[in-house]
Design an enzyme around this catalytic site. Structure first.
Site, PDB file in Angstrom:
ATOM      1  N   HIS A   1       0.756  -1.183   0.149  1.00  0.00           N
ATOM      2  CA  HIS A   1       0.112   0.022   0.048  1.00  0.00           C
ATOM      3  C   HIS A   1       0.842   1.371  -0.099  1.00  0.00           C
ATOM      4  O   HIS A   1       1.927   1.352   0.470  1.00  0.00           O
ATOM      5  CB  HIS A   1      -0.918  -0.073   1.090  1.00  0.00           C
ATOM      6  CG  HIS A   1      -0.306  -0.151   2.606  1.00  0.00           C
ATOM      7  ND1 HIS A   1      -0.013  -1.579   2.958  1.00  0.00           N
ATOM      8  CD2 HIS A   1       0.141   0.654   3.547  1.00  0.00           C
ATOM      9  CE1 HIS A   1       0.525  -1.264   4.320  1.00  0.00           C
ATOM     10  NE2 HIS A   1       0.750  -0.053   4.346  1.00  0.00           N
TER      11      HIS A   1
ATOM     12  N   CYS B   1       0.272   2.092  12.965  1.00  0.00           N
ATOM     13  CA  CYS B   1       1.264   1.780  11.947  1.00  0.00           C
ATOM     14  C   CYS B   1       1.813   3.117  11.397  1.00  0.00           C
ATOM     15  O   CYS B   1       1.028   4.035  11.425  1.00  0.00           O
ATOM     16  CB  CYS B   1       1.151   0.561  11.128  1.00  0.00           C
ATOM     17  SG  CYS B   1      -0.085   1.046   9.886  1.00  0.00           S
TER      18      CYS B   1
END
Length: 649
Positions: free
Chosen positions: A67, A186
């Site tokens: 991603h 994250c």
């Protein structure tokens, strides 16, 4: 918005042709490009590769979720790929990945699409759902499976929102189960944040434990833990890869791990809290535990504390060094090159550049000390760390030498651990004095202890070391310069952004403080040359030896010309990961040669970054360019010899 709003038939490939990670990334990115999601394919691929360079998005169990959130994406979208035989994706469990979901998120992506992607993360933890995707015969079947499962898991959106706003646990319970709270985060706030949350919830449900998980994602904080949640909880689990606010957990049993641990070892973490094995967290005005083996600051190690300080220092070194070099250039163009001690400050514009440059450059030593300390003990350690760095600029005798870079480095570590000591030493004071600790006791005592030790111990020793290093660097020539350049250049290519690379870079950056008055640093010039060679060599090799690279690698190779001349060594990482036995040896040899030539030619630069733009500010641009080009050519030829021919049939 449902998952099927982001994942369409034309972005599903159930027969991926790629056989390695870099090729897989490019193949799936093409699906986004063909469906009009991207405004720059190469830019998006570079963003994906940069994310992979931080840590693999292969989360294990055969799943990878590459991603990137970047300006090269027009609109949020999802692409899916399947490789039945699997691909080595450097996953967390070291097993091949077979299912791939590639997230494309634009800068400023709205909350709705992030929440939808969080759903996908939760669905992928369902073994039946994953098995169905692995067997789906067509893209339409994939969409049917996703729609059906999504409808079952999220039947009532309104009810879901009510649950999210509730100040109690996410999981259902009868009220008798143990209660645990958790938070996940994250760096990108997209995949691992939500997968860790989903894994913890699933594990808790299977274990009969009541849990509430706060997610700190790209859409902000959700399911925020209230003071009542914290008070009732038996313990806290933090599965995070970035700082979040944790002072609120003061006095609670707390375990802190990386997000991937929350995904892979959720049951073990919960059990550890239930067994009473989580260390008690003591807030210090910081965002990390000050004690216990689970604390992130203890796990970081000296190397990461050093890099933290360097990361805050670099902008000051770069900006200050370049402005000082420009001041000399302006005075040279104004005909003031022979004015003696006033060179660089004679003309009004040059004087202004010199003043601003020195102001920025003069701050880098205090900032280095401050943020090494901050990395160790967070906010409470910043003040003594800055003071230690400032004291490193103060000579022991009037107009004498200072401890400089080395003194600030040692002082930063001293300040950080002094604060750690004080936190433990004052732990027994009544909680009513917690506010007084942060505003009075910690700063006064830490500055006093750090300052005294700096003046009496560190500065005298570090000044001797720093003076010797300065004299050696300023007198460097001939064989010594060639040997040092060879070593530093080679180190830059050994792990391309890893510990060896960073060690060379830190040494080069530190040498600037001692050499700015003589035009810049030879070691820093060797370091930058060594870091530029690998991507340029990849670009040359993929252009010349076309039969040694796949079509996708050749296309990507062209961007490495730009990355190489911009001093972005990481452009070579995907190639090194795919074929380390060929790429790394070839890169090390070429980078070492480039560094040695820089030492031979006596090339100096005034700043630690900037690539070809800073090369123009060196004392010999043409010979610097020759050194880099020769190193890149040697590496490219070696790559052509070491790499095997590829079969693209």
């Amino acid at each position: 918005m449902r998952i099927s709003d982001l994942l369409i038939k034309d972005r599903i490939n159930l027969d991926v042709q790629a056989n390695d990670k870099p090729s897989l990334i490019r193949e799936l990115a093409k699906l986004h490009e063909k469906t009009g999601v991207l405004n720059d394919y190469e830019g998006y691929v570079e963003a994906l590769e940069a994310r992979e360079a931080q840590s693999s998005t292969g989360i294990g169990e055969g799943i990878a979720i590459p991603h990137a959130k970047t300006k090269y994406v027009k609109e949020p979208a999802l692409a899916m790929g399947r490789k039945t035989s699997g691909i080595d994706y450097q996953s967390l469990d070291d097993e091949p990945a077979t299912l791939f979901f590639m997230i494309a998120a634009p800068d400023g992506a709205n909350n709705t699409h992030i929440e939808t992607l969080a759903r996908l993360s939760q669905l992928l933890l369902d073994d039946d759902f994953k098995a169905a995707l692995e067997k789906a015969p067509t893209a339409d079947a994939v969409l049917d499976i996703i729609n059906k499962t999504e409808a079952e898991k999220f039947p009532d959106e309104a009810k879901k929102e009510e649950v999210k706003e509730a100040p109690v646990a996410n999981s259902t319970s009868s009220g008798d189960e143990p209660y645990i709270i958790a938070a996940t985060a994250c760096p990108t706030g997209i995949a691992h944040t939500y997968m860790a949350a989903a894994a913890l919830k699933k594990a808790a449900e299977e274990m009969g434990v009541k849990i509430k998980v706060e997610t700190n994602g790209a859409d902000g904080r959700k399911d925020i833990l209230t003071s009542d949640d914290i008070k009732k909880a038996k313990g806290v689990i933090l599965a995070i890869n970035r700082n979040i606010e944790v002072d609120r957990f003061d006095g609670k049993p707390l375990i802190q791990v990386e997000a991937k641990e929350g995904i892979n070892n959720a049951k073990e973490l919960i059990q550890k809290v239930l067994d009473g094995k989580a260390p008690i967290f003591h807030a210090s005005g910081s965002s990390k535990d000050s004690s216990g083996e689970e604390a992130s600051s203890d796990k970081k190690g000296l190397y990461k504390h050093l890099l933290s300080g360097v990361s805050y220092m670099l902008p000051l070194v770069i900006s200050g060094g370049i402005l000082i070099a420009l001041a000399f250039l302006v005075d040279t163009l104004a005909g003031n090159a022979n004015v003696g001690g006033g060179f660089g400050s004679t003309s009004p514009f040059a004087s202004m550049l010199m003043t601003v440059g020195k102001a920025a450059f003069g701050l880098f030593i205090p900032i280095l000390g401050g943020y090494i300390a901050y990395s160790i003990s967070e906010r409470a350690a910043l003040t003594p760390g800055l003071v230690a760095g400032m004291l490193a600029t103060v000579p022991l005798v009037k107009d004498g030498p200072t401890s400089g870079f080395i003194g600030a480095l040692l002082g930063g570590f001293l300040a950080g651990y002094v604060v750690k000591f004080l936190i433990k030493a004052l732990d027994g004071l009544p909680k009513t004095l917690n506010g007084l600790k942060m505003i009075l006791l910690y700063p006064v005592l830490s500055v006093l202890i750090t300052g005294v030790l700096m003046m009496l111990v560190i500065n005298p020793i570090a000044t001797i070391i720093n003076s010797g290093l300065n004299n050696w660097l300023n007198s460097m020539s001939g064989t010594s310069a060639v040997l040092l350049g060879l070593i530093l250049g080679g180190m830059m290519a050994v792990d391309m952004g890893g510990p060896v690379n960073k060690a060379a870079y830190v040494f080069g950056s530190g040498s600037l403080a001692a050499t700015m008055t003589t035009g810049g640093s030879i070691p820093m010039a060797a370091v930058m040359a060594g870091g530029m060679v690998p991507p340029i060599a990849i670009a040359l090799a993929s252009t010349i030896f076309k039969n040694k690279f796949t079509e996708q690698e050749r296309e990507a190779g062209l961007t490495n010309y730009i990355m190489g001349f911009s001093f972005i060594t990481e452009g070579a990482i995907p190639y090194a990961a795919a074929d380390p036995k060929a790429v790394i040896p070839a890169s090390v040899v070429g980078s070492a040669i480039a560094g040695a030539l820089v030492g031979l030619f006596g090339i100096k630069i005034p700043a630690p970054h900037g690539g070809i733009l800073v090369m123009f500010l060196s004392n010999n641009f043409f010979m610097y360019l020759i050194a880099v080009v020769i190193g890149a050519i040697v590496s490219a030829v070696l790559l052509g010899l070491l790499k095997k021919k590829v079969d693209e049939k």
